[in-house]
Write a protein that holds these residues in place. Structure first.
Motif, PDB file in Angstrom:
ATOM      1  N   MET A  13      -1.621  -9.724 -56.512  1.00 47.06           N
ATOM      2  CA  MET A  13      -2.292  -8.455 -56.238  1.00 47.06           C
ATOM      3  C   MET A  13      -3.634  -8.324 -56.969  1.00 47.06           C
ATOM      4  SD  MET A  13      -0.222  -7.147 -54.096  1.00 47.06           S
ATOM      5  CE  MET A  13      -0.653  -5.402 -53.919  1.00 47.06           C
ATOM      6  N   THR A  14      -3.899  -9.194 -57.930  1.00 47.65           N
ATOM      7  CA  THR A  14      -5.105  -9.077 -58.756  1.00 47.65           C
ATOM      8  C   THR A  14      -6.400  -9.050 -57.926  1.00 47.65           C
ATOM      9  OG1 THR A  14      -3.924 -10.094 -60.582  1.00 47.65           O
ATOM     10  CG2 THR A  14      -6.334 -10.121 -60.717  1.00 47.65           C
ATOM     11  N   PRO A  15      -6.575  -9.948 -56.927  1.00 51.74           N
ATOM     12  CA  PRO A  15      -7.840  -9.886 -56.166  1.00 51.74           C
ATOM     13  C   PRO A  15      -7.972  -8.614 -55.328  1.00 51.74           C
ATOM     14  CG  PRO A  15      -6.348 -11.515 -55.211  1.00 51.74           C
ATOM     15  CD  PRO A  15      -5.751 -11.103 -56.530  1.00 51.74           C
ATOM     16  N   LEU A  16      -6.850  -7.975 -54.990  1.00 55.44           N
ATOM     17  CA  LEU A  16      -6.944  -6.744 -54.189  1.00 55.44           C
ATOM     18  C   LEU A  16      -7.562  -5.623 -55.017  1.00 55.44           C
ATOM     19  CD1 LEU A  16      -3.612  -6.757 -52.198  1.00 55.44           C
ATOM     20  CD2 LEU A  16      -5.793  -7.816 -51.655  1.00 55.44           C
ATOM     21  N   ALA A  22      -8.703   3.441 -43.434  1.00 60.53           N
ATOM     22  CA  ALA A  22      -8.428   2.801 -44.729  1.00 60.53           C
ATOM     23  C   ALA A  22      -8.700   1.297 -44.647  1.00 60.53           C
ATOM     24  CB  ALA A  22      -6.975   3.065 -45.138  1.00 60.53           C
ATOM     25  N   ILE A  23      -8.443   0.712 -43.481  1.00 58.84           N
ATOM     26  CA  ILE A  23      -8.709  -0.718 -43.307  1.00 58.84           C
ATOM     27  C   ILE A  23     -10.218  -0.968 -43.340  1.00 58.84           C
ATOM     28  CG2 ILE A  23      -8.494  -2.679 -41.712  1.00 58.84           C
ATOM     29  CD1 ILE A  23      -5.819  -1.366 -40.778  1.00 58.84           C
ATOM     30  N   GLU A  24     -10.973  -0.098 -42.625  1.00 59.53           N
ATOM     31  CA  GLU A  24     -12.439  -0.258 -42.612  1.00 59.53           C
ATOM     32  C   GLU A  24     -13.011  -0.135 -44.018  1.00 59.53           C
ATOM     33  OE1 GLU A  24     -13.696  -1.410 -39.924  1.00 59.53           O
ATOM     34  OE2 GLU A  24     -11.802  -0.995 -38.902  1.00 59.53           O
ATOM     35  N   ALA A  25     -12.369   0.686 -44.866  1.00 58.47           N
ATOM     36  CA  ALA A  25     -12.920   0.963 -46.197  1.00 58.47           C
ATOM     37  C   ALA A  25     -12.724  -0.202 -47.174  1.00 58.47           C
ATOM     38  CB  ALA A  25     -12.280   2.228 -46.769  1.00 58.47           C
ATOM     39  N   LEU A  26     -11.899  -1.182 -46.815  1.00 55.60           N
ATOM     40  CA  LEU A  26     -11.683  -2.316 -47.725  1.00 55.60           C
ATOM     41  C   LEU A  26     -12.966  -3.128 -47.855  1.00 55.60           C
ATOM     42  CD1 LEU A  26      -8.343  -4.176 -46.912  1.00 55.60           C
ATOM     43  CD2 LEU A  26      -9.020  -3.114 -49.063  1.00 55.60           C
ATOM     44  N   ARG A  27     -13.331  -3.424 -49.099  1.00 56.14           N
ATOM     45  CA  ARG A  27     -14.528  -4.251 -49.327  1.00 56.14           C
ATOM     46  C   ARG A  27     -14.164  -5.719 -49.157  1.00 56.14           C
ATOM     47  NH1 ARG A  27     -15.494  -1.681 -54.647  1.00 56.14           N
ATOM     48  NH2 ARG A  27     -14.843  -3.652 -55.559  1.00 56.14           N
ATOM     49  N   PRO A  28     -15.076  -6.547 -48.601  1.00 52.17           N
ATOM     50  CA  PRO A  28     -14.821  -7.997 -48.641  1.00 52.17           C
ATOM     51  C   PRO A  28     -14.795  -8.450 -50.107  1.00 52.17           C
ATOM     52  CG  PRO A  28     -16.786  -7.490 -47.305  1.00 52.17           C
ATOM     53  CD  PRO A  28     -16.370  -6.220 -47.985  1.00 52.17           C
ATOM     54  N   LEU A  29     -14.079  -9.505 -50.384  1.00 52.27           N
ATOM     55  CA  LEU A  29     -13.992  -9.992 -51.766  1.00 52.27           C
ATOM     56  C   LEU A  29     -15.104 -11.004 -52.030  1.00 52.27           C
ATOM     57  CD1 LEU A  29     -12.087 -10.038 -54.361  1.00 52.27           C
ATOM     58  CD2 LEU A  29     -11.177 -12.160 -53.404  1.00 52.27           C
ATOM     59  N   VAL A  30     -15.852 -10.754 -53.112  1.00 49.68           N
ATOM     60  CA  VAL A  30     -16.834 -11.729 -53.595  1.00 49.68           C
ATOM     61  C   VAL A  30     -16.320 -12.175 -54.960  1.00 49.68           C
ATOM     62  CG1 VAL A  30     -19.253 -12.152 -54.184  1.00 49.68           C
ATOM     63  CG2 VAL A  30     -18.677 -10.516 -52.368  1.00 49.68           C
ATOM     64  N   PRO A  31     -15.618 -13.324 -55.009  1.00 46.81           N
ATOM     65  CA  PRO A  31     -14.867 -13.666 -56.219  1.00 46.81           C
ATOM     66  C   PRO A  31     -15.703 -13.660 -57.495  1.00 46.81           C
ATOM     67  CG  PRO A  31     -14.242 -15.119 -54.422  1.00 46.81           C
ATOM     68  CD  PRO A  31     -15.398 -14.306 -53.932  1.00 46.81           C
ATOM     69  N   GLU A  32     -16.906 -14.238 -57.444  1.00 39.72           N
ATOM     70  CA  GLU A  32     -17.710 -14.315 -58.680  1.00 39.72           C
ATOM     71  C   GLU A  32     -18.072 -12.927 -59.191  1.00 39.72           C
ATOM     72  OE1 GLU A  32     -18.266 -15.851 -55.870  1.00 39.72           O
ATOM     73  OE2 GLU A  32     -17.896 -17.959 -56.346  1.00 39.72           O
ATOM     74  N   ARG A  33     -18.200 -11.958 -58.281  1.00 40.20           N
ATOM     75  CA  ARG A  33     -18.564 -10.595 -58.680  1.00 40.20           C
ATOM     76  C   ARG A  33     -17.315  -9.768 -59.009  1.00 40.20           C
ATOM     77  NH1 ARG A  33     -20.472  -7.264 -53.716  1.00 40.20           N
ATOM     78  NH2 ARG A  33     -18.212  -7.126 -53.485  1.00 40.20           N
ATOM     79  N   PHE A  90     -13.120 -12.954 -64.128  1.00 42.66           N
ATOM     80  CA  PHE A  90     -12.187 -13.329 -65.204  1.00 42.66           C
ATOM     81  C   PHE A  90     -11.167 -14.370 -64.737  1.00 42.66           C
ATOM     82  CE2 PHE A  90     -11.201  -9.309 -63.159  1.00 42.66           C
ATOM     83  CZ  PHE A  90      -9.914  -9.523 -62.671  1.00 42.66           C
ATOM     84  N   VAL A  91     -10.829 -14.364 -63.429  1.00 35.58           N
ATOM     85  CA  VAL A  91      -9.895 -15.381 -62.912  1.00 35.58           C
ATOM     86  C   VAL A  91     -10.551 -16.764 -62.975  1.00 35.58           C
ATOM     87  CG1 VAL A  91      -8.679 -16.201 -60.851  1.00 35.58           C
ATOM     88  CG2 VAL A  91      -8.664 -13.756 -61.417  1.00 35.58           C
ATOM     89  N   LEU A  92     -11.821 -16.808 -62.579  1.00 35.55           N
ATOM     90  CA  LEU A  92     -12.526 -18.095 -62.562  1.00 35.55           C
ATOM     91  C   LEU A  92     -12.766 -18.584 -63.995  1.00 35.55           C
ATOM     92  CD1 LEU A  92     -14.961 -17.158 -59.658  1.00 35.55           C
ATOM     93  CD2 LEU A  92     -12.670 -18.181 -59.530  1.00 35.55           C
ATOM     94  N   ASP A  93     -13.040 -17.646 -64.902  1.00 36.88           N
ATOM     95  CA  ASP A  93     -13.187 -18.029 -66.317  1.00 36.88           C
ATOM     96  C   ASP A  93     -11.862 -18.526 -66.882  1.00 36.88           C
ATOM     97  OD1 ASP A  93     -15.860 -17.432 -66.345  1.00 36.88           O
ATOM     98  OD2 ASP A  93     -15.586 -15.386 -67.095  1.00 36.88           O
ATOM     99  N   ALA A 118     -10.578 -12.865 -47.227  1.00 29.03           N
ATOM    100  CA  ALA A 118     -10.730 -12.631 -48.665  1.00 29.03           C
ATOM    101  C   ALA A 118      -9.994 -13.722 -49.455  1.00 29.03           C
ATOM    102  CB  ALA A 118     -10.181 -11.252 -49.038  1.00 29.03           C
ATOM    103  N   MET A 119      -8.772 -14.088 -49.036  1.00 28.76           N
ATOM    104  CA  MET A 119      -8.022 -15.098 -49.779  1.00 28.76           C
ATOM    105  C   MET A 119      -8.620 -16.491 -49.585  1.00 28.76           C
ATOM    106  SD  MET A 119      -6.098 -13.364 -51.578  1.00 28.76           S
ATOM    107  CE  MET A 119      -7.016 -11.822 -51.405  1.00 28.76           C
ATOM    108  N   GLY A 120      -9.254 -16.731 -48.443  1.00 30.17           N
ATOM    109  CA  GLY A 120      -9.962 -17.999 -48.249  1.00 30.17           C
ATOM    110  C   GLY A 120     -11.099 -18.128 -49.264  1.00 30.17           C
ATOM    111  N   ALA A 121     -11.889 -17.050 -49.395  1.00 24.64           N
ATOM    112  CA  ALA A 121     -13.004 -17.066 -50.353  1.00 24.64           C
ATOM    113  C   ALA A 121     -12.477 -17.181 -51.790  1.00 24.64           C
ATOM    114  CB  ALA A 121     -13.832 -15.790 -50.200  1.00 24.64           C
ATOM    115  N   TYR A 122     -11.376 -16.479 -52.053  1.00 23.91           N
ATOM    116  CA  TYR A 122     -10.796 -16.446 -53.402  1.00 23.91           C
ATOM    117  C   TYR A 122     -10.311 -17.844 -53.806  1.00 23.91           C
ATOM    118  CZ  TYR A 122      -7.611 -14.693 -57.084  1.00 23.91           C
ATOM    119  OH  TYR A 122      -6.962 -14.441 -58.256  1.00 23.91           O
ATOM    120  N   LEU A 123      -9.580 -18.493 -52.912  1.00 19.32           N
ATOM    121  CA  LEU A 123      -9.037 -19.810 -53.245  1.00 19.32           C
ATOM    122  C   LEU A 123     -10.137 -20.865 -53.307  1.00 19.32           C
ATOM    123  CD1 LEU A 123      -5.707 -19.675 -51.219  1.00 19.32           C
ATOM    124  CD2 LEU A 123      -5.938 -19.732 -53.711  1.00 19.32           C
ATOM    125  N   ALA A 124     -11.127 -20.765 -52.435  1.00 15.95           N
ATOM    126  CA  ALA A 124     -12.246 -21.724 -52.495  1.00 15.95           C
ATOM    127  C   ALA A 124     -12.956 -21.591 -53.847  1.00 15.95           C
ATOM    128  CB  ALA A 124     -13.214 -21.481 -51.338  1.00 15.95           C
TER     129      ALA A 124
END
Ligand code: CP3
Length: 348
Positions: free
Chosen positions: A77-80, A104-115, A119-122, A184-190
């Protein structure tokens, strides 16, 4: 297998290995007194957001047991939270405003992992710097449908009634939400692979709740959308499906190298159904760790026997280790799997 290839990675690629590698789902968790000691001082959320602490906890089980892989300490759930979802861990995830509407679905932001989750990447970079070279690090994410269950249902549940009803009531909106989660999970895992994760795992903990006719168009389609992005990362991809024995026949086209299974899917049958192009991971019942030593050894031996002699088996439990498990039983399990699976002359 080259002598420099870690046994876990070779097994993921179905190369011959000198023994069957083992790691344990939730291996860094509450069954370890040293984990509980850290948790007395900090919340679970702080733990996941503080790279030094996440790295410390990730490495705890490796200090005790000769495990063949590490798994990033974080949560599905952390990336959400990074996508703007307000949630707490109690200890399971509770979403303050479950998603039930198109708005509510439209309001979800795309995930930009570095931004959104730097802390996950660190954490990954710190773990890689500190972990032994022969113990690869697994990065992970929740599979889109499993995340959907928590986002729509709002909290842990046995049946996830509201999430499953949403698939029938609003199939198009459900499909859009699953696509957003898949991307979002594709970007997160990459990003995890770029930061140093050496294998990537998708947890489909609740896909087994679905009827076969719903699994394919919703859960499987979305998971494949995530995995398709990751083929170019050059690391093994693992798809764990809980309670999926009736669904294995649908997994043949999935872009994963390894299929993780729970204890209700006998590995021999699973291998026949999945075919020779997939490795398997699993699948001892977490309850077996409560057996006396000889019975635990027999249960582990039975899993090895079911997995058969062909390359491509990674030993694991069928689901996360229970918090009241005795760490000494884990030590015995790791040793017995390594001993009983010795293949002198194979690889290494
Ligand atoms: O050691 C590891 O496996 C890495 C860490 C990890 C956690 N969660 C830590 C955690 C991983 C890989 C997960 C994945 C996860 N999280 C899944 C998929 C696997 C599965 O169990 O099916 C799911 C469904 C979740 C959601 C989640 N997070 C639940 C249901 C819970 C509560 C259940 C429990 O174990 O208490 C959590 C909280 C959580 N995630 C804990 C841990 C160690 C317990 C938190 C605490 O210390 O209080």
């Amino acid at each position: 297998m080259s002598p420099d290839t870690p046994v876990f990675l070779a097994a993921c690629r179905r190369e011959p290995v000198p023994y069957t590698p083992i790691w344990i789902m939730r291996q860094a968790g509450r069954y370890l007194p040293e984990y509980r000691a850290v948790r007395e001082r900090v919340s679970f959320e702080t733990l996941t957001r503080t790279p030094e602490l996440a790295a410390q906890v990730t490495l705890q089980p490796l200090r005790r047991f000769p495990l063949d892989a590490a798994i990033l300490f974080s949560d599905i759930m952390t990336p959400l939270q990074g996508m703007g979802i307000d949630l707490t861990f109690e200890p399971g995830p509770v979403v303050r405003e479950p998603i039930r509407t198109a708005a509510a679905i439209e309001a979800l932001r795309p995930l930009v992992p570095e931004r959104d989750v730097p802390f996950v990447l660190d954490s990954i970079r710190l773990i890689r710097a500190a972990a032994p070279r022969h113990v690869p690090l697994i990065g992970f994410a929740g599979a889109p449908f499993t995340l959907f269950c928590y986002l729509v249902g709002g909290r842990p549940s046995k049946e996830f009634e509201s999430a499953r009803a949403f698939l029938y009531a609003e199939p198009e909106a459900a499909g859009r939400l699953l696509d957003q989660l898949a991307d979002a999970m594709g970007a997160y895992l990459a990003a995890q692979a770029a930061a140093g994760a050496q294998a990537l795992m998708l947890f489909e903990s609740w896909g087994g709740l679905l009827a076969p006719a719903q699994f394919e168009p919703f859960a499987l389609r979305a998971a494949r959308r995530t995995l398709a992005v990751l083929r170019g990362c050059g690391v093994p991809l693992i798809y764990y499906l809980n309670q999926g024995s009736a669904l294995l026949g649908q997994l043949a086209p999935i872009e994963a190298d390894v299929i993780g299974l729970d204890w209700r899917s006998p590995l021999g049958t699973a291998r026949r159904v999945l075919g020779p192009d997939k490795a398997v991971q699993g699948n001892l019942d977490p309850a077996a760790l409560f057996a006396p030593p000889a019975a635990l050894a027999a249960a582990a031996g039975q899993v090895l026997l079911e997995a058969g002699g062909a390359p491509g088996h990674i030993f694991n439990l069928g689901h996360g280790i229970w918090p009241h498990t005795d760490p000494d039983a884990v030590a015995r399990l790791v040793d017995v799997v390594h001993e009983r699976s010795q293949r002198p002359g194979a690889g290494g």
